[in-house]
Design a protein around this motif. Sequence first.
Motif, PDB file in Angstrom:
ATOM      1  N   LEU A 193       0.489  -1.202  -0.322  1.00  0.00           N
ATOM      2  CA  LEU A 193      -0.079   0.012   0.050  1.00  0.00           C
ATOM      3  C   LEU A 193       0.884   1.260  -0.610  1.00  0.00           C
ATOM      4  O   LEU A 193       0.946   2.498  -0.618  1.00  0.00           O
ATOM      5  N   GLU A 194       1.815   1.415   0.881  1.00  0.00           N
ATOM      6  CA  GLU A 194       2.987   2.288   0.886  1.00  0.00           C
ATOM      7  C   GLU A 194       3.301   2.416  -0.411  1.00  0.00           C
ATOM      8  O   GLU A 194       3.522   3.407  -1.208  1.00  0.00           O
ATOM      9  N   GLU A 195       3.847   1.198  -0.851  1.00  0.00           N
ATOM     10  CA  GLU A 195       4.279   1.305  -2.980  1.00  0.00           C
ATOM     11  C   GLU A 195       3.711   2.419  -3.907  1.00  0.00           C
ATOM     12  O   GLU A 195       3.522   2.710  -4.265  1.00  0.00           O
ATOM     13  N   LEU A 196       2.450   1.735  -3.563  1.00  0.00           N
ATOM     14  CA  LEU A 196       0.813   2.280  -4.577  1.00  0.00           C
ATOM     15  C   LEU A 196       0.926   3.814  -4.400  1.00  0.00           C
ATOM     16  O   LEU A 196       0.405   3.910  -4.974  1.00  0.00           O
ATOM     17  N   GLY A 197       1.146   4.128  -2.677  1.00  0.00           N
ATOM     18  CA  GLY A 197       0.615   5.271  -2.589  1.00  0.00           C
ATOM     19  C   GLY A 197       1.503   5.927  -3.935  1.00  0.00           C
ATOM     20  O   GLY A 197       1.606   7.324  -3.719  1.00  0.00           O
ATOM     21  N   LEU A 198       3.327   5.187  -3.149  1.00  0.00           N
ATOM     22  CA  LEU A 198       4.259   6.421  -3.816  1.00  0.00           C
ATOM     23  C   LEU A 198       4.072   6.984  -5.342  1.00  0.00           C
ATOM     24  O   LEU A 198       4.731   6.912  -6.184  1.00  0.00           O
ATOM     25  N   PHE A 199       3.828   5.470  -6.000  1.00  0.00           N
ATOM     26  CA  PHE A 199       3.430   5.423  -7.396  1.00  0.00           C
ATOM     27  C   PHE A 199       2.624   6.496  -7.382  1.00  0.00           C
ATOM     28  O   PHE A 199       2.956   7.057  -8.600  1.00  0.00           O
ATOM     29  N   PHE A 200       1.420   6.748  -7.455  1.00  0.00           N
ATOM     30  CA  PHE A 200       0.102   7.734  -7.598  1.00  0.00           C
ATOM     31  C   PHE A 200       0.713   9.274  -7.599  1.00  0.00           C
ATOM     32  O   PHE A 200       0.226  10.041  -7.703  1.00  0.00           O
ATOM     33  N   THR A 201       1.293   8.967  -5.996  1.00  0.00           N
ATOM     34  CA  THR A 201       2.140  10.293  -5.672  1.00  0.00           C
ATOM     35  C   THR A 201       3.305  10.907  -7.109  1.00  0.00           C
ATOM     36  O   THR A 201       2.754  11.317  -7.678  1.00  0.00           O
ATOM     37  N   LYS A 202       3.737   9.779  -7.192  1.00  0.00           N
ATOM     38  CA  LYS A 202       5.135  10.102  -8.574  1.00  0.00           C
ATOM     39  C   LYS A 202       4.448  10.581  -9.483  1.00  0.00           C
ATOM     40  O   LYS A 202       4.422  11.054 -10.777  1.00  0.00           O
ATOM     41  N   LYS A 203       3.157   9.914  -9.836  1.00  0.00           N
ATOM     42  CA  LYS A 203       2.398  10.259 -11.729  1.00  0.00           C
ATOM     43  C   LYS A 203       1.640  10.916 -10.897  1.00  0.00           C
ATOM     44  O   LYS A 203       2.275  11.978 -12.437  1.00  0.00           O
ATOM     45  N   ASN A 204       1.087  11.937 -10.487  1.00  0.00           N
ATOM     46  CA  ASN A 204       0.367  13.044 -10.227  1.00  0.00           C
ATOM     47  C   ASN A 204       1.127  14.219 -10.113  1.00  0.00           C
ATOM     48  O   ASN A 204       1.427  15.608 -10.793  1.00  0.00           O
ATOM     49  N   GLU A 205       3.095  13.774  -9.718  1.00  0.00           N
ATOM     50  CA  GLU A 205       4.144  14.762  -9.503  1.00  0.00           C
ATOM     51  C   GLU A 205       4.006  15.088 -11.076  1.00  0.00           C
ATOM     52  O   GLU A 205       4.250  16.155 -11.129  1.00  0.00           O
ATOM     53  N   GLN A 206       4.473  13.989 -11.458  1.00  0.00           N
ATOM     54  CA  GLN A 206       4.706  14.475 -12.605  1.00  0.00           C
ATOM     55  C   GLN A 206       3.714  14.956 -14.403  1.00  0.00           C
ATOM     56  O   GLN A 206       4.001  15.968 -15.057  1.00  0.00           O
ATOM     57  N   ARG A 207       2.284  14.407 -13.621  1.00  0.00           N
ATOM     58  CA  ARG A 207       0.805  15.324 -14.073  1.00  0.00           C
ATOM     59  C   ARG A 207       1.525  17.044 -14.170  1.00  0.00           C
ATOM     60  O   ARG A 207       1.337  17.796 -15.193  1.00  0.00           O
ATOM     61  N   ARG A 208       1.381  16.890 -12.741  1.00  0.00           N
ATOM     62  CA  ARG A 208       1.377  18.136 -12.384  1.00  0.00           C
ATOM     63  C   ARG A 208       2.904  19.152 -13.522  1.00  0.00           C
ATOM     64  O   ARG A 208       2.750  19.766 -13.497  1.00  0.00           O
ATOM     65  N   SER A 209       3.767  18.404 -13.152  1.00  0.00           N
ATOM     66  CA  SER A 209       5.599  19.563 -13.692  1.00  0.00           C
ATOM     67  C   SER A 209       5.036  19.057 -15.537  1.00  0.00           C
ATOM     68  O   SER A 209       5.282  20.765 -16.068  1.00  0.00           O
TER      69      SER A 209
END
Length: 380
Positions: free
Chosen positions: A124-140
């Motif tokens: 669950l931590e890794e999935l949270g990190l996956f979507f965190t980075k995915k959202n950060e890349q989209r924001r970038s």
Amino acid sequence: MGGFKLEQTINTNLPKANKQDAFTKLMQKEVTLYGSFFNNKKKEHFYTELSVLLKAGIHLREALQLMSEMQKKEKLRDFFLAIVEDLDSGQSFSEILMARKDFTEYEYYSVQIGEESGNLIKILEELGLFFTKKNEQRRSLINAMTYPIIILSTAVLVVVFMLRMVVPMFEDIFRQNNVELPAITLWIIAVSNFIESYGLTVLLLFGSLIALRKVIFKNPKIQRWKDYFLLRIPYVGQFIRSVYLAQFTQAVALLTSSKVPMLNSLQMVKRMIIFHPLQDALAEMEKSIMQGSSLHESIKGHKIFDHKMASLVKVAEETNQTEYIFERLNKQYALEVEQKSKLLSTIMEPLIIIIIGLFVGIILVSMYLPMFKLSSVLGG
């Protein structure tokens, strides 16, 4: 597809007091514009918060119940309560995810592996990190494109104003004095006349394409063409490629850490990341591995992957450090995304100004060239 989705309507036959209550509830309902209800941002919070609660020693059911009580939106509260009810009925958490269209096969299998291996909190931590980075890349990507798009839109409006208002004024002067026009002036006047005749139609068509983009891009052929076209755009294509490689390496690192076989990992990632060049490459890699090729050999020959990945994956296979190597690759690609997003914005701003300046210059030159002939006609 889109428009506004309102989750409740008001019955006009209700008594006045009930109407007021219904209106209040309506205003509290979530409005979704062109997007999924349980989108990546909500998934980021969902997995991160759930992992924190489980790590604190709270049981899964109680954690979901608590998360439901924390939600301001009624639809989200109902969403979490429905998951709690499914748990009470005897279903496992992974089975609940599999039955809901809001979750992908990648999430279902990851959670299932976590349940079977006893590493659910880590998953669950890794999935949270996956979507965190995915959202950060989209924001970038959005941050890199926002300012250039504003500049481009403003500049286009200026050019359209000149073509629609200024050029016709010069055209009238030239016509009244029977001035012979050069080819460039005739071309600019033709563009001006086109905007006058069909400008509103083009604007409505463009607006319709934006409004219907979700429906249009659901077509697999159009989606495939768009994905490959984006990769061909200078620099932008490299930026988008880095974004998807960052997602790919992070997903593989998560799955390999959960002891998922590499072939199964590629199959799951192919369903998780919707980007046709990457999906096509993974499908070819899958066939190659099934025929006996190693992972680094299957990577070679695909343009979306670079030589750095092939070399490091070869090292990973030889040293049995696949998880570590993919984590390192993920950090490198994530750093590339951050750096390229800043550089993309820096490059595009002056480039747009130069291009628009060129268009404005052409319009001005095309209008002033006949003025020399006009002055000789008036002087004569």
